[in-house]
Every structure is written in C-alpha cells, then in structure tokens.
Design an enzyme around this catalytic site. Sequence first.
Site, PDB file in Angstrom:
ATOM      1  N   TYR A   1      -1.437  -0.259  11.971  1.00 11.68           N
ATOM      2  CA  TYR A   1      -1.082  -0.110  10.546  1.00 11.68           C
ATOM      3  C   TYR A   1      -1.259  -1.458   9.836  1.00 11.68           C
ATOM      4  CZ  TYR A   1       1.870   0.760   6.410  1.00 11.68           C
ATOM      5  OH  TYR A   1       2.361   0.869   5.131  1.00 11.68           O
TER       6      TYR A   1
ATOM      7  N   LYS B   1      -3.914  -2.269   6.864  1.00  7.53           N
ATOM      8  CA  LYS B   1      -3.487  -2.716   5.531  1.00  7.53           C
ATOM      9  C   LYS B   1      -4.082  -4.093   5.192  1.00  7.53           C
ATOM     10  CE  LYS B   1      -0.793   0.592   3.800  1.00  7.53           C
ATOM     11  NZ  LYS B   1      -1.302   1.430   2.703  1.00  7.53           N
TER      12      LYS B   1
ATOM     13  N   ASP C   1      -3.457  14.933  -3.492  1.00  6.06           N
ATOM     14  CA  ASP C   1      -2.832  14.758  -2.177  1.00  6.06           C
ATOM     15  C   ASP C   1      -3.466  15.747  -1.208  1.00  6.06           C
ATOM     16  OD1 ASP C   1      -0.099  13.189  -1.301  1.00  6.06           O
ATOM     17  OD2 ASP C   1      -0.426  14.950  -0.041  1.00  6.06           O
TER      18      ASP C   1
ATOM     19  N   ASP D   1      -8.643  15.196   0.793  1.00  7.10           N
ATOM     20  CA  ASP D   1      -8.467  14.374   1.991  1.00  7.10           C
ATOM     21  C   ASP D   1      -9.316  13.135   1.731  1.00  7.10           C
ATOM     22  OD1 ASP D   1      -8.601  13.073   4.388  1.00  7.10           O
ATOM     23  OD2 ASP D   1      -9.054  14.854   5.592  1.00  7.10           O
TER      24      ASP D   1
END
Length: 262
Positions: free
Chosen positions: A167, A171, A52, A74
């Site tokens: 977003y 996706k 993470d 990252d």
Amino acid sequence: MTTESDVAYAHQPGGLLKGKVAVITGVGAAGTIGAVTAAIFVQEGARVLAADISGAQKETALSLGPAAAPFQVDITREEDVEAMFAHAVETFGRVDILVNVAGNPGGRRGPEVTVEEFESLTSVHLLGTLLTNKHAVRVMAPAGGGAIVNFSSAASFNIDERISMAYSAAKSGVNSLTKSVAVLHGAQGIRANAVAPGFTLSKKNHRVPPEAMKELGGKAALGRPGQPEEQAHVAAFLTSDRASFVTGVVVPVDGGWSARLA
Ligand SMILES: NC(=O)c1ccc[n+]([C@@H]2O[C@H](COP(=O)([O-])OP(=O)(O)OC[C@H]3O[C@@H](n4cnc5c(N)ncnc54)[C@H](O)[C@@H]3O)[C@@H](O)[C@H]2O)c1
C-alpha cells in the site's frame, strides 16, 4: 486556461467551485471520503459525476440532487474509465476537475504480503491513477485545461509497521504520477496535485477497535483522527481557481503525523 478575471472571481466568497464539472471516483456509500467530497463539491457549486465500483454511488448521487449523477466504474479497466469521462461530457457538457479518491486498503504486512494483494493494490492505486489521469487530460487539454487531485496517503512518505508495504509503495507511486502529470501537462493548463490523508474517520474506520483508534489518532500532532470533510475541503481548494498557481505538490492532510521524527 485560467484568466485574470477567473482569478478575480476566485476571490469572491462562497461558491468555490461554481460552474465547474467534476468527476469524482471512490464515491461509495455515505461516509466514504469520496461521498463526502462529492457532497462538498455540490455545496460549493460544482456538478459532479459520482463514480464507484460498488453500486453505492447510485444512492449517494441521488441524495445530492440534480447536480450529481452516478456512474459505475472500475478504475483499473481502461474502457470503463474512457466511458466515465464520455458520460461526464455527455451529461454535463465538459470536465473541469478530476478527484481520484478510489482506493482499496492493504491487509497483510511485511513478508506476509501476497502476490494477489500486491497486484490488487498496485492495480487500483497505480494503474487506476494512471488511467483516470490519462483520460482526464484527454478531455481537459482540448478544452483549455483543468485540475486534478489524486488521493495518496501519509503512508506514502514514511513507513508505519501497521500499514502494508505494498500500500505504501503504491501510494508513493501515486505521488510520482501526480508530479508527472503536473510537469507534462502544465503547458496545457492542467494542474495536478495530491492529498495525502493521515488516519481519517471515513465510514470503514469507525470499525477500528478502540485501542487502535486511540493509538492511530494519537499519531497526529493534533492528537485526533481527521474527518472526511477535512480531506474534502483541501481537495476543493486545490481544484478551485484559488489554487491557480499550485501544481505538482503532495499536501499532507494528517494533523501533523508526517511532521514527526517517529
Ligand atoms: N481513511 C483513511 O484513514 C485514509 C488514510 C490515507 C489514505 N486514504 C485514501 O483515501 C481514499 C479514500 O479512503 P476511504 O477511507 O474513504 O476508503 P473507502 O474504502 O471507504 O472508500 C474507497 C472507495 O473506493 C471504491 N473503489 C475501490 N476500488 C475501486 C475501483 N477499482 N474502481 C472504482 N472504485 C473503487 C470502493 O468501492 C469505495 O467506495 C483511498 O484512496 C485511501 O487509500 C484514506
């Protein structure tokens, strides 16, 4: 490459991921879908590199015991991603599975979306998926194959006014990248699929106001929000040998939200 004896083994009950090594991104603090996925993968017998950007992966990996190790990454930085897979190989000997859960939410909607927000969303979801998948393939292909699950969203199929258009677009791109990896690398024994969650009660969504919670939960045909475990178990199945002939698909895990006409 999956052999006939591997398939026979896959039908034994329990230990779905026994002996597998998984790199899982988006393993933040307890309660994220990534952290819950890491815990379920360990329960199913996998060893996990818990990665993470936040730093919270350290505590989460510690809570999972010796089968898990943390890594700060990252996923938008190629040198980080390359180092993440090198560290997994160094720590566990190889990589069989990538579950790319890391993501950031979009805030503004419609014409209010800013260039910064668009760049941040496409960077994490699209470039992050491209880089993690690229470097997963690099370590998996010479070893005979592996399995990848990318986290998409029910918002990749159709549009909801509450969800950022950037977003949704990012996706949708995750779905396309997943299919590309499946098609381009199937001959190398690599399977790639996506999980597309509907509204799910990961840690951050516990903060959603009660009215919105009711409305979003009610979108599902099942009339409730999903739990992170319900996402994680599908990822575990898709990356296990039980799904040995499944590749290039996007599985809605949304309680039937995306099945509705509206
Ligand atoms: N929770 C939902 O309702 C829902 C619905 C649809 C899709 N999803 C998707 O599922 C995934 C997990 O959702 P969640 O609710 O657990 O999200 P979350 O925001 O709680 O967790 C995402 C994790 O990704 C990490 N992350 C963000 N940018 C990163 C980067 N550049 N590199 C590495 N790590 C990074 C964050 O630190 C965080 O720990 C996301 O991809 C999200 O878009 C979630």
